[in-house]
Design a protein around this motif. Structure first.
Motif, PDB file in Angstrom:
ATOM      1  N   SER A 134      33.285  43.319  46.265  1.00 29.98           N
ATOM      2  CA  SER A 134      32.368  42.174  46.277  1.00 29.98           C
ATOM      3  C   SER A 134      31.555  42.159  47.557  1.00 29.98           C
ATOM      4  CB  SER A 134      33.161  40.869  46.143  1.00 29.98           C
ATOM      5  OG  SER A 134      32.311  39.750  46.350  1.00 29.98           O
ATOM      6  N   ILE A 170      39.308  36.698  43.734  1.00 34.11           N
ATOM      7  CA  ILE A 170      37.855  36.508  43.779  1.00 34.11           C
ATOM      8  C   ILE A 170      37.376  35.752  42.542  1.00 34.11           C
ATOM      9  CG2 ILE A 170      35.631  37.701  43.785  1.00 34.11           C
ATOM     10  CD1 ILE A 170      37.075  39.980  45.374  1.00 34.11           C
ATOM     11  N   ARG A 229      40.907  41.164  42.754  1.00 31.73           N
ATOM     12  CA  ARG A 229      39.992  40.794  41.662  1.00 31.73           C
ATOM     13  C   ARG A 229      40.354  39.413  41.113  1.00 31.73           C
ATOM     14  NH1 ARG A 229      36.598  44.738  39.816  1.00 31.73           N
ATOM     15  NH2 ARG A 229      37.041  46.889  40.463  1.00 31.73           N
ATOM     16  N   TRP A 232      31.545  34.243  42.983  1.00 30.77           N
ATOM     17  CA  TRP A 232      31.297  35.370  43.870  1.00 30.77           C
ATOM     18  C   TRP A 232      30.915  36.598  43.051  1.00 30.77           C
ATOM     19  CZ3 TRP A 232      31.030  33.094  48.284  1.00 30.77           C
ATOM     20  CH2 TRP A 232      31.934  32.096  48.640  1.00 30.77           C
ATOM     21  N   GLN A 233      30.130  37.465  43.637  1.00 28.71           N
ATOM     22  CA  GLN A 233      29.798  38.719  42.973  1.00 28.71           C
ATOM     23  C   GLN A 233      31.056  39.597  42.911  1.00 28.71           C
ATOM     24  OE1 GLN A 233      26.095  40.699  44.252  1.00 28.71           O
ATOM     25  NE2 GLN A 233      25.663  38.878  45.500  1.00 28.71           N
ATOM     26  N   LEU A 234      31.273  40.189  41.758  1.00 20.47           N
ATOM     27  CA  LEU A 234      32.437  41.049  41.572  1.00 20.47           C
ATOM     28  C   LEU A 234      32.006  42.289  40.812  1.00 20.47           C
ATOM     29  CD1 LEU A 234      35.456  41.404  42.006  1.00 20.47           C
ATOM     30  CD2 LEU A 234      35.871  40.100  39.910  1.00 20.47           C
TER      31      LEU A 234
END
Length: 898
Positions: free
Chosen positions: A123, A101, A98, A590-592
């Motif tokens: 992600s 990212i 996490r 980035w999508q998390l």
């Protein structure tokens, strides 16, 4: 704002893309050295879970700052998370990921299958690069990685250019693709990455956990049929020369490789700068050769929109001068030769010159060689004379007098350079020092040393001399990344617009596609003396010396002869730089998934449905197979060198009447056979031979075999590196495997965590074996017991001799070849986990495996008898241990499970 990139115009050489240059960084200074010498990306480890735990490494707290610096300079940053992750570490790994990212890292390099799954769970778009530790050698391996969510694959170092081209063709035929990365320079591991258990077996320091002890760089003696083979000064039988792909760079480009990786996260910043610089300039020469009048390639694409004038370097401008030292005419130690020879490969594609080789050899060299890129040559890969850094070969000592030595010099030398004398015993302390004076007399060069610097009594005529240090080169290299101002700059393209009595507008585009527009606060006026010509605009707006940019293409659209104060042009230039720097430093978003939970991926625990313990035996010849059958073993694995013999083995098992066994069994014995551990393009014929045996099942070792034997009963072997529940669940259920073999990297505590985190029926544990330490493409039989280069001309010494490698402490390790002519070195001492068997039974484990290598049938029967008594509770593990210590002449240790 971001501009939509227009597609590049077609280059004169179609379908050719220049690969990314990826450099190592063990610390901040190395990162800077890479950036300032032209790296397109760097890779680095953090405090945990990386395969170079001995490196200094970047800290997690420094990560956002480092990424901002890299992105400002147009460089990507990849974090290495390329080790196996144990069950109790998964929660920590989740938080670690996490953080990575969120910090805007460009990708993470991963070995563990379960970690790939975890990343995709956290992600959907964060890039995963499949590490070379995943041992990917084929199209099936690439598809396996793609199904895991990987966006790039780092191929095994053992893949040749021809094999890479074949893989690319197969991917096209399957209408699938994934970018490929290869190591192009640096230390060459003799064993397949991800398949080396040597450090684990000998010292409990696993290479799969970033703690390689480099046992391959140690001396070994060759024992054939019980006799010592005299190899002269060849003792380093498993130590390859260092990889140098400079001479095959054009072929790698044409093969469509996306990224070229330089090894060296344990190396100094001078090494990083030196090697990066050589390959940067070589790639830029290829660009010029492919499309001379065109512009730079941006991140691997020919882009004719950008056209930096007068710049020989395409991805940026190196401000410091080239390092033009006089080079040696030498390349690498080759086979039986004791000196190095010049590479004679000359064609229009050659990109390296002798100064490049000099710089690479001085950076770090155990001899430089193209590795496996040009195919297998067992006579050249390992010269076996030393396993440590040498540098540049200078020649042999011809005369010795007082504090001077004479030599027929084969490479440049000057006062201040450091040298070492090589008398063929690198394992002992060697003489060396700095040159005080150099004098040439005829064909000889006389070298003078400082008084008492060298013990001349330890030097003899015929000793070889190596240059190990060049302070002048080191100084020049260090200057390339010293100071605060950027020295490697990326091209900045400008468009100038404006009319009389209106603002001047500058549109700036960088190599990443960022675009900004600035306007003058003062209107353009008619010029009476110095109009804003293209040349004048370039002069003023191109003053980018202390910025990350250099002026690329400037297009002047001004109408008429116009003027603007110099101060306003300077302000516009500063504003352009400021805005672009802000854009470039913004972290990747980035999508998390904040709601994603690790527990959602973990398998459901179930109690074992098995009641009786099952003793599984792996044998390596027919005689051992007969002994196992006669001992009442009902599950037998066969791993033979020649797969053709599996048909015979299957017939023996099928015909074996249980009534002949002294220990009657309620069921017929089952036979599983094993393909070789590695499968490369064009080797499916081996798998076909294995399947033709029509065995009861197959012991699968790699991704090709998961696919090839998908319709058969399969057991996943240790080489699949099952170390946690996420990996186990993926392999067990996606590929419908009957069982999985727990990773040999697990100790007893980690093993307990694994088998209690999943249904225990999934696993079998190896409790007796000779640890398969090195598994390698390098054939020791061919290299040192023949004059041949590979299987086509070696005369098959592996079929004529029983060979062992004796290490420094006298242990004789067993050497065997497989059907692919790959070698495995087995630990000379068997390892037992007998003392933990009762605990594993209490946890519900029922499948226990033991492996034999070269034991006699009598030894096989006796050892099976002991383990049968152990599983039935008739003896304790400590009793078995003591019994084997007394009876087994090969020796038994408590092994790595402890």
């Amino acid at each position: 704002m971001k501009a939509d990139r227009k597609p590049p115009t077609q280059p004169t050489t179609p379908n050719i893309k220049i690969p990314e240059l990826l450099s190592p960084a063990g610390n901040w200074e190395c990162a800077k050295a890479a950036v300032e010498n032209g790296a397109d990306a760097i890779y680095f480890g953090l405090e945990q879970f990386n395969a170079r735990m001995r490196a200094q490494n970047i800290t997690t707290a420094e990560l956002p700052k480092l990424m901002a610096y890299l992105h400002l300079r147009g460089v990507k940053g990849y974090v290495t998370l390329n080790t196996l992750i144990f069950p109790q570490e998964l929660t920590q790994a989740e938080q670690y990921l996490r953080t990575i990212i969120a910090a805007g890292v460009d990708a993470v390099i991963v070995q563990d299958i379960g970690i790939c799954r975890l990343i995709r769970h956290l992600s959907p778009d964060f890039p995963i690069h499949a590490s070379t530790q995943m041992t990917i050698t084929s199209t099936a391996g690439i598809e396996f990685a793609k199904n895991l969510g990987c966006e790039l694959v780092v191929l095994a170092r053992e893949c040749s250019i021809q094999e890479i081209e074949k893989i690319q063709k197969q991917l096209q035929e399957k209408q699938t693709s994934l970018p490929l990365e290869v190591f192009v320079h640096g230390a060459l591991c003799v064993a397949y990455s991800g398949q080396c258990l040597t450090s684990e077996a000998l010292g409990g320091r696993s290479a799969n956990r970033g703690e390689c002890a480099q046992a391959c760089r140690m001396p070994y003696e060759l024992i054939a049929d019980g006799k010592l083979v005299d190899l002269g000064d060849k003792k380093y039988l498993l130590s390859p020369q260092d990889l140098a792909g400079l001479d095959v760079l054009p072929e790698l480009v044409k093969a469509g490789v996306t990224s070229l990786k330089i090894e060296g996260r344990l190396k100094a910043p001078e090494y990083v700068a030196n090697v990066t610089r050589v390959y940067r300039q070589a790639l830029d020469r290829i660009i010029t050769e492919l499309d001379p009048p065109k512009s730079p390639l941006v991140r691997g694409t020919l882009n004719s929109e950008l056209d930096p004038p007068k710049s020989p370097l395409v991805r940026g401008t190196l401000k410091s001068e080239n390092l033009n030292l006089v080079p040696p005419l030498l390349r690498g130690v080759r086979g039986d030769q004791n000196v190095m020879k010049q590479d004679q490969k000359t064609n229009i594609n050659k990109v390296g010159d002798s100064s490049d080789r000099y710089n690479l050899e001085m950076a770090f060299s155990r001899g430089l060689y193209t590795g496996w890129f040009e195919g297998i040559n067992n006579q050249e890969l390992v010269h076996a004379r030393f396993g440590k850094k040498r540098g540049v070969y200078l020649g042999e000592v011809t005369r010795i007098s007082q504090d001077k030595i004479s030599i027929k010099l084969q490479a440049p030398i000057k006062p201040g350079d450091g040298v070492v004398f090589d008398n063929g015993h690198p394992e002992k302390q060697e003489e060396g020092g700095r040159i005080y004076a150099v004098e040439t007399k005829g064909k000889e060069t006389i070298l003078t040393f400082g008084k008492r610097d060298i013990n001349f009594r330890r030097i003899q005529v015929g000793d070889k001399l190596w240059k190990t240090s060049d302070p002048e080169l080191d100084k020049q290299i260090r200057q390339t990344f010293s100071g605060e101002n950027p020295q490697f700059q990326r091209p900045l393209n400008l468009e100038i617009h404006g009319e009389l009595n209106q603002s001047l507008i500058v549109i700036a585009t960088d190599e990443l596609g960022n675009i900004v527009q600035v306007e003058s606060a003062i209107n353009l006026v008619e010029a009476h003396t110095k109009p804003l010509t293209t040349e004048r605009l370039k002069e003023q707006l191109g003053r980018l010396g202390n910025t990350p940019f250099s002026l690329g293409n400037l297009t002047n659209h001004l109408t008429g002869e116009l003027m603007l104060p110099v101060s306003e042009l300077n302000r516009l230039r500063r504003e352009i730089v400021t805005q672009l720097e802000e854009l470039r430093q913004q972290p990747k978003r980035w999508q998390l998934n904040s709601n994603a939970k690790l527990s959602e991926l973990l398998p459901t625990k179930k109690p074992s449905s098995l009641t009786n313990s099952n003793l599984i035996v792996l044998v390596r010849n027919i005689e051992q197979l007969q002994a196992a059958l006669e001992s009442g073993i009902t599950t037998i694995y066969c791993e033979f060198e020649n797969p053709k013999n599996y048909q015979t083995a299957v017939k023996i098992v099928r015909k074996f009447p249980n009534l002949q066994s002294p220990i009657p069994s309620p069921q017929s014995p089952k036979i599983f056979v094993a393909p070789p551990r590695i499968t490369k393009p064009g080797e499916n014929w081996i798998l076909q031979q294995v399947r033709a045996s029509e065995a009861d099942g197959y012991l699968v070792r790699n991704y090709d075999q998961l696919e090839f034997f998908a319709e058969q009963v399969c057991i996943g072997d240790f080489s699949l590196n099952v170390a946690n529940g996420l990996t186990a669940d993926y392999l067990k259920n996606r590929y419908n495997l009957a069982r999985l073999t727990a990773s040999y990297d697990l100790n007893i505590s980690q093993l307990e965590d694994l088998i209690t985190s999943c249904p225990t029926d999934w696993f079998e544990v190896t409790i007796h074996q000779y640890m398969p330490m090195f598994h390698m493409e390098h054939c020791v039989f061919c290299a040192f017991l023949s004059e041949g280069t590979d299987y086509t001309n070696c005369d098959r010494p592996c079929e004529k001799y029983e060979v062992k490698l004796r290490d420094r402490v006298g242990t004789e390790h067993i050497l065997q070849a497989d059907a692919g002519c790959r070698n495995t070195v087995f630990n000379g001492k068997a390892q037992t986990g007998a003392e933990y068997v009762q605990r594993l039974i209490e946890l519900g484990l029922r499948n226990f495996r033991m492996e034999f290598v070269n034991e006699t049938p009598e030894q096989v029967s006796h050892i099976i008898s002991l383990y049968r008594q152990l599983l039935q509770g008739e003896i304790k593990g400590s009793q078995l241990w003591r019994e084997l210590q007394l009876q087994n002449q090969l020796g038994v240790t408590r092994g790595t499970i402890r």
